[in-house]
Design a protein around this motif. Structure first.
Motif, PDB file in Angstrom:
ATOM      1  N   VAL A   7      -6.927   4.491   6.671  1.00  5.94           N
ATOM      2  CA  VAL A   7      -6.923   2.985   6.508  1.00  5.94           C
ATOM      3  C   VAL A   7      -5.611   2.659   5.586  1.00  5.94           C
ATOM      4  CG1 VAL A   7      -8.005   0.867   6.001  1.00  5.94           C
ATOM      5  CG2 VAL A   7      -9.313   2.941   6.563  1.00  5.94           C
ATOM      6  N   MET A   8      -4.668   2.176   6.354  1.00  8.64           N
ATOM      7  CA  MET A   8      -3.342   1.741   5.873  1.00  8.64           C
ATOM      8  C   MET A   8      -3.654   0.249   5.081  1.00  8.64           C
ATOM      9  SD  MET A   8      -0.774   3.102   8.575  1.00  8.64           S
ATOM     10  CE  MET A   8       0.383   3.008   7.752  1.00  8.64           C
ATOM     11  N   ILE A   9      -3.740  -0.008   3.929  1.00 11.99           N
ATOM     12  CA  ILE A   9      -3.790  -1.325   3.342  1.00 11.99           C
ATOM     13  C   ILE A   9      -2.409  -1.899   2.807  1.00 11.99           C
ATOM     14  CG2 ILE A   9      -5.031  -2.890   1.954  1.00 11.99           C
ATOM     15  CD1 ILE A   9      -6.687  -2.061   4.208  1.00 11.99           C
ATOM     16  N   TYR A  10      -1.925  -2.848   3.424  1.00 10.68           N
ATOM     17  CA  TYR A  10      -0.643  -3.533   2.949  1.00 10.68           C
ATOM     18  C   TYR A  10      -0.832  -4.610   2.023  1.00 10.68           C
ATOM     19  CZ  TYR A  10       2.359  -0.791   6.170  1.00 10.68           C
ATOM     20  OH  TYR A  10       2.830   0.213   6.682  1.00 10.68           O
ATOM     21  N   SER A  11      -0.047  -4.854   0.913  1.00 11.38           N
ATOM     22  CA  SER A  11      -0.470  -5.864   0.039  1.00 11.38           C
ATOM     23  C   SER A  11      -0.016  -7.721   0.759  1.00 11.38           C
ATOM     24  CB  SER A  11       0.791  -6.195  -0.944  1.00 11.38           C
ATOM     25  OG  SER A  11       1.795  -6.026  -0.504  1.00 11.38           O
ATOM     26  N   ARG A  12      -0.351  -8.606   0.658  1.00  6.69           N
ATOM     27  CA  ARG A  12      -0.262  -9.728   1.167  1.00  6.69           C
ATOM     28  C   ARG A  12       1.054 -10.074   1.528  1.00  6.69           C
ATOM     29  NH1 ARG A  12      -2.017 -14.398  -2.426  1.00  6.69           N
ATOM     30  NH2 ARG A  12      -1.554 -15.727  -0.535  1.00  6.69           N
ATOM     31  N   ASP A  13       2.344  -9.639   0.931  1.00  5.47           N
ATOM     32  CA  ASP A  13       3.724  -9.629   1.495  1.00  5.47           C
ATOM     33  C   ASP A  13       4.011  -8.739   1.977  1.00  5.47           C
ATOM     34  OD1 ASP A  13       3.792  -7.687  -0.546  1.00  5.47           O
ATOM     35  OD2 ASP A  13       5.088  -8.997  -1.833  1.00  5.47           O
ATOM     36  N   MET A  14       3.386  -7.682   2.335  1.00  6.73           N
ATOM     37  CA  MET A  14       4.030  -6.553   2.963  1.00  6.73           C
ATOM     38  C   MET A  14       4.900  -5.704   2.256  1.00  6.73           C
ATOM     39  SD  MET A  14       2.097  -6.060   6.053  1.00  6.73           S
ATOM     40  CE  MET A  14       3.223  -5.206   7.217  1.00  6.73           C
ATOM     41  N   GLY A  15       4.857  -5.696   1.058  1.00  5.89           N
ATOM     42  CA  GLY A  15       5.604  -5.043   0.344  1.00  5.89           C
ATOM     43  C   GLY A  15       5.308  -3.728  -0.456  1.00  5.89           C
ATOM     44  N   ARG A  16       3.934  -3.433  -0.369  1.00  2.49           N
ATOM     45  CA  ARG A  16       3.354  -2.381  -1.050  1.00  2.49           C
ATOM     46  C   ARG A  16       2.387  -1.885  -0.116  1.00  2.49           C
ATOM     47  NH1 ARG A  16       1.008  -4.185  -6.221  1.00  2.49           N
ATOM     48  NH2 ARG A  16       0.368  -5.968  -5.171  1.00  2.49           N
ATOM     49  N   LEU A  17       2.051  -0.569  -0.247  1.00  7.75           N
ATOM     50  CA  LEU A  17       1.084   0.053   0.491  1.00  7.75           C
ATOM     51  C   LEU A  17       0.101   0.717  -0.524  1.00  7.75           C
ATOM     52  CD1 LEU A  17       0.023   1.043   3.280  1.00  7.75           C
ATOM     53  CD2 LEU A  17       1.392   2.973   3.055  1.00  7.75           C
ATOM     54  N   LEU A  18      -1.344   0.405  -0.295  1.00 11.11           N
ATOM     55  CA  LEU A  18      -2.292   1.251  -0.968  1.00 11.11           C
ATOM     56  C   LEU A  18      -2.485   2.577  -0.836  1.00 11.11           C
ATOM     57  CD1 LEU A  18      -4.575   0.619  -3.230  1.00 11.11           C
ATOM     58  CD2 LEU A  18      -5.998   0.090  -1.468  1.00 11.11           C
ATOM     59  N   MET A  19      -2.095   3.391  -1.935  1.00 12.47           N
ATOM     60  CA  MET A  19      -2.339   4.973  -1.739  1.00 12.47           C
ATOM     61  C   MET A  19      -3.292   5.562  -2.769  1.00 12.47           C
ATOM     62  SD  MET A  19       0.388   5.568   0.438  1.00 12.47           S
ATOM     63  CE  MET A  19       0.609   7.238   0.268  1.00 12.47           C
ATOM     64  N   CYS A  20      -3.592   6.598  -2.524  1.00 15.53           N
ATOM     65  CA  CYS A  20      -4.470   7.388  -3.444  1.00 15.53           C
ATOM     66  C   CYS A  20      -3.978   8.685  -3.784  1.00 15.53           C
ATOM     67  CB  CYS A  20      -5.829   7.533  -3.074  1.00 15.53           C
ATOM     68  SG  CYS A  20      -6.136   8.651  -1.715  1.00 15.53           S
ATOM     69  N   LYS A  21      -4.125   9.318  -5.262  1.00 20.31           N
ATOM     70  CA  LYS A  21      -3.795  10.452  -5.619  1.00 20.31           C
ATOM     71  C   LYS A  21      -4.939  11.590  -5.223  1.00 20.31           C
ATOM     72  CE  LYS A  21      -0.179  11.019  -7.495  1.00 20.31           C
ATOM     73  NZ  LYS A  21       0.925  11.510  -7.320  1.00 20.31           N
ATOM     74  N   ARG A  22      -4.834  12.394  -4.344  1.00 22.92           N
ATOM     75  CA  ARG A  22      -5.860  13.348  -3.802  1.00 22.92           C
ATOM     76  C   ARG A  22      -6.304  14.204  -5.034  1.00 22.92           C
ATOM     77  NH1 ARG A  22      -9.065  13.350   0.044  1.00 22.92           N
ATOM     78  NH2 ARG A  22      -9.309  15.652   0.134  1.00 22.92           N
ATOM     79  N   SER A  23      -7.833  14.106  -5.398  1.00 25.22           N
ATOM     80  CA  SER A  23      -8.280  14.806  -6.676  1.00 25.22           C
ATOM     81  C   SER A  23      -9.090  16.343  -6.030  1.00 25.22           C
ATOM     82  CB  SER A  23      -9.421  14.128  -7.167  1.00 25.22           C
ATOM     83  OG  SER A  23     -10.373  13.860  -6.364  1.00 25.22           O
ATOM     84  N   LYS A  24      -9.005  16.463  -4.869  1.00 24.57           N
ATOM     85  CA  LYS A  24      -9.496  18.039  -4.560  1.00 24.57           C
ATOM     86  C   LYS A  24      -8.642  17.829  -3.132  1.00 24.57           C
ATOM     87  CE  LYS A  24     -13.452  15.231  -2.581  1.00 24.57           C
ATOM     88  NZ  LYS A  24     -14.831  15.178  -2.719  1.00 24.57           N
ATOM     89  N   TYR A  83      -6.369   3.089  11.047  1.00 24.82           N
ATOM     90  CA  TYR A  83      -6.374   1.296  11.013  1.00 24.82           C
ATOM     91  C   TYR A  83      -5.425   0.753  10.256  1.00 24.82           C
ATOM     92  CZ  TYR A  83     -10.690   2.424  13.387  1.00 24.82           C
ATOM     93  OH  TYR A  83     -11.654   2.881  14.554  1.00 24.82           O
ATOM     94  N   VAL A  84      -5.141  -0.301  10.326  1.00 18.33           N
ATOM     95  CA  VAL A  84      -3.976  -0.892   9.426  1.00 18.33           C
ATOM     96  C   VAL A  84      -4.491  -2.264   9.045  1.00 18.33           C
ATOM     97  CG1 VAL A  84      -2.471  -1.668  11.319  1.00 18.33           C
ATOM     98  CG2 VAL A  84      -1.595  -1.366   8.995  1.00 18.33           C
ATOM     99  N   GLY A  85      -4.274  -2.764   7.818  1.00 21.75           N
ATOM    100  CA  GLY A  85      -4.472  -4.176   7.481  1.00 21.75           C
ATOM    101  C   GLY A  85      -3.800  -4.621   6.461  1.00 21.75           C
ATOM    102  N   LYS A  86      -3.415  -6.014   6.557  1.00 21.03           N
ATOM    103  CA  LYS A  86      -2.829  -6.760   5.238  1.00 21.03           C
ATOM    104  C   LYS A  86      -3.836  -7.741   4.525  1.00 21.03           C
ATOM    105  CE  LYS A  86      -0.589 -10.314   6.347  1.00 21.03           C
ATOM    106  NZ  LYS A  86       0.646 -11.333   6.849  1.00 21.03           N
ATOM    107  N   LEU A  87      -3.855  -7.600   3.100  1.00 23.35           N
ATOM    108  CA  LEU A  87      -4.827  -8.342   2.453  1.00 23.35           C
ATOM    109  C   LEU A  87      -4.309  -9.480   2.670  1.00 23.35           C
ATOM    110  CD1 LEU A  87      -4.750  -6.530  -1.001  1.00 23.35           C
ATOM    111  CD2 LEU A  87      -6.712  -6.427   0.795  1.00 23.35           C
TER     112      LEU A  87
END
Length: 138
Positions: A7-24, A83-87
């Motif tokens: 799931v690609m989640i963009y900030s409201r202004d489309m300037g940032r993308l939510l990412m995670c740092k994989r722990s495993k 999937y993609v979405g913008k907050l």
């Protein structure tokens, strides 16, 4: 064949993308998109919203997801729905599976030493860039 989603989640202004740092493993220590397994009998969109909420606290009220594309890996007997979405509004994100962070978009998302997925994240971002006027019509 096992199904997964990202799931690609963009900030409201489309300037940032939510990412995670994989722990495993796989991809331990690399940055990735959020997502997970599609349960047997579960609709893909339902699974995307479920995984998004479980991993980030972002709910259906916070974002409208759009089914962007799929990848099928025949030799690994799995497929990935994207999937993609913008907050819709600013919301706090939280999760205890992986460290979450907002990435600016001025990164080389094709760099496999930093990002999971053999360049797929870069490819997906480029697809969003090519179609964002159609995907996000507001």
């Amino acid at each position: 064949m096992q199904g997964y989603n990202v799931v690609m989640i963009y900030s409201r202004d489309m300037g940032r993308l939510l990412m995670c740092k994989r722990s495993k493993n796989p991809y331990q220590g690399l940055s990735n998109l959020v997502g997970g397994k599609i349960e047997f009998g579960e609709a893909g969109m339902d699974a995307a919203y479920r995984e998004l909420f479980e991993e980030t606290g972002i709910s259906k009220e916070d974002v409208i997801l759009h089914h962007l594309m799929d990848f099928t890996y025949y030799f690994q007997a799995c497929y990935v729905e994207v999937y993609v979405g913008k907050l819709e509004r600013d919301v706090p994100v939280y999760g205890d599976e992986n460290e979450l962070y907002w990435s600016d978009l001025n990164q080389d998302f094709f760099d496999m030493s930093l990002y999971a997925g053999e360049g797929n994240i870069g490819h997906m971002i480029e697809q969003v860039n090519m179609s964002k006027n159609i995907i996000f019509t507001d």
